[in-house]
Motif scaffolding. Structure first.
Motif, PDB file in Angstrom:
ATOM      1  N   ARG A   5       0.837  -1.201   0.000  1.00 56.83           N
ATOM      2  CA  ARG A   5       0.000   0.000   0.000  1.00 56.83           C
ATOM      3  C   ARG A   5       0.873   1.252   0.000  1.00 56.83           C
ATOM      4  NH1 ARG A   5      -5.417  -1.282   2.031  1.00 56.83           N
ATOM      5  NH2 ARG A   5      -5.850   0.938   2.137  1.00 56.83           N
ATOM      6  N   ARG A   6       0.395   2.278  -0.658  1.00 55.68           N
ATOM      7  CA  ARG A   6       1.019   3.586  -0.509  1.00 55.68           C
ATOM      8  C   ARG A   6       0.602   4.118   0.861  1.00 55.68           C
ATOM      9  NH1 ARG A   6      -0.153   4.440  -6.382  1.00 55.68           N
ATOM     10  NH2 ARG A   6       1.903   4.407  -7.328  1.00 55.68           N
ATOM     11  N   ARG A   7       1.491   4.814   1.511  1.00 51.34           N
ATOM     12  CA  ARG A   7       1.189   5.366   2.833  1.00 51.34           C
ATOM     13  C   ARG A   7       0.489   6.718   2.658  1.00 51.34           C
ATOM     14  NH1 ARG A   7       2.640   8.358   6.917  1.00 51.34           N
ATOM     15  NH2 ARG A   7       4.272   9.427   5.758  1.00 51.34           N
ATOM     16  N   THR A   8      -0.676   6.653   1.999  1.00 53.44           N
ATOM     17  CA  THR A   8      -1.444   7.850   1.696  1.00 53.44           C
ATOM     18  C   THR A   8      -2.785   7.774   2.413  1.00 53.44           C
ATOM     19  OG1 THR A   8      -0.422   7.917  -0.495  1.00 53.44           O
ATOM     20  CG2 THR A   8      -2.365   9.280  -0.163  1.00 53.44           C
ATOM     21  N   PHE A   9      -3.029   8.759   3.247  1.00 53.27           N
ATOM     22  CA  PHE A   9      -4.270   8.823   4.017  1.00 53.27           C
ATOM     23  C   PHE A   9      -5.118   9.990   3.514  1.00 53.27           C
ATOM     24  CE2 PHE A   9      -1.418   6.513   6.700  1.00 53.27           C
ATOM     25  CZ  PHE A   9      -2.196   5.692   7.500  1.00 53.27           C
ATOM     26  N   LYS A  10      -6.408   9.785   3.467  1.00 58.55           N
ATOM     27  CA  LYS A  10      -7.352  10.847   3.121  1.00 58.55           C
ATOM     28  C   LYS A  10      -8.452  10.811   4.174  1.00 58.55           C
ATOM     29  CE  LYS A  10      -8.835  12.687  -1.053  1.00 58.55           C
ATOM     30  NZ  LYS A  10      -9.151  12.490  -2.456  1.00 58.55           N
ATOM     31  N   GLU A  11      -8.582  11.908   4.891  1.00 56.48           N
ATOM     32  CA  GLU A  11      -9.550  12.000   5.984  1.00 56.48           C
ATOM     33  C   GLU A  11      -9.382  10.855   6.978  1.00 56.48           C
ATOM     34  OE1 GLU A  11     -13.488  12.554   4.423  1.00 56.48           O
ATOM     35  OE2 GLU A  11     -12.808  14.141   3.068  1.00 56.48           O
ATOM     36  N   GLY A  12      -8.116  10.519   7.269  1.00 59.55           N
ATOM     37  CA  GLY A  12      -7.799   9.506   8.263  1.00 59.55           C
ATOM     38  C   GLY A  12      -7.854   8.068   7.774  1.00 59.55           C
ATOM     39  N   GLN A  13      -8.228   7.862   6.511  1.00 62.95           N
ATOM     40  CA  GLN A  13      -8.333   6.510   5.956  1.00 62.95           C
ATOM     41  C   GLN A  13      -7.304   6.312   4.850  1.00 62.95           C
ATOM     42  OE1 GLN A  13     -10.633   4.230   7.208  1.00 62.95           O
ATOM     43  NE2 GLN A  13     -10.951   5.852   8.710  1.00 62.95           N
ATOM     44  N   LEU A  14      -6.761   5.094   4.758  1.00 59.20           N
ATOM     45  CA  LEU A  14      -5.835   4.784   3.672  1.00 59.20           C
ATOM     46  C   LEU A  14      -6.557   4.828   2.334  1.00 59.20           C
ATOM     47  CD1 LEU A  14      -3.709   1.766   4.929  1.00 59.20           C
ATOM     48  CD2 LEU A  14      -2.867   4.005   4.248  1.00 59.20           C
ATOM     49  N   THR A  15      -5.878   5.325   1.323  1.00 58.25           N
ATOM     50  CA  THR A  15      -6.443   5.339  -0.021  1.00 58.25           C
ATOM     51  C   THR A  15      -6.341   3.937  -0.627  1.00 58.25           C
ATOM     52  OG1 THR A  15      -4.344   6.024  -0.989  1.00 58.25           O
ATOM     53  CG2 THR A  15      -5.904   7.778  -0.362  1.00 58.25           C
TER      54      THR A  15
END
Length: 136
Positions: free
Chosen positions: A49-59
């Motif tokens: 997974r990319r370590r990318t969060f959006k609004e606290g959730q992983l993308t």
């Protein structure tokens, strides 16, 4: 071990881009067959997974590549390690701030001041991902 998906997911028109439902799967089948022809047992490893969060959730941008790899593993009867799921669970458990040491910070790079690389790993991140794979 065969792992692809990050660069495949780049925007259409880039030479490394593949479609998760077609040429990505075709490439995996080719790699499996070539390994088997050389008496090598291939093991597929889903994209981390990319370590990318959006609004606290992983993308979830790499999920189609994970799903494509699952389909190929089942069709070809080869082993699979789901690093997508394992890394996602680790990132979720640690949270965005708690996993920050896993990826480089480009604060010192003039072309990317203050930005974070959410795909590639520091030694800490690489060690954590390798441990997940080794455990499986």
């Amino acid at each position: 071990m065969i792992q692809f998906g990050h660069n495949d997911s780049h925007a259409k028109g880039r030479p490394e881009s593949t479609d998760a439902a077609t040429d990505y799967r075709d490439n995996l089948v080719r790699f499996i067959q070539e390994a088997q022809a050389a008496d090598i047992e291939p093991i597929l490893v889903t994209p981390v997974r990319r370590r990318t969060f959006k609004e606290g959730q992983l993308t979830t941008e790499l999920s189609p590549y994970r799903d494509g790899m699952y389909a190929v593993a089942e069709a070809e009867g080869v082993k699979l390690i789901d690093l997508h799921e394992l890394s996602g669970q680790l990132y979720t458990d640690l949270g965005e701030a708690g996993s920050e040491a896993f990826t480089p910070n480009f604060v010192d790079h003039a072309d990317r001041p203050g930005s974070m690389d959410r795909t590639h790993f520091t030694e800490t991140g690489a060690t954590a991902m390798a441990a997940l794979v080794a455990k499986e």
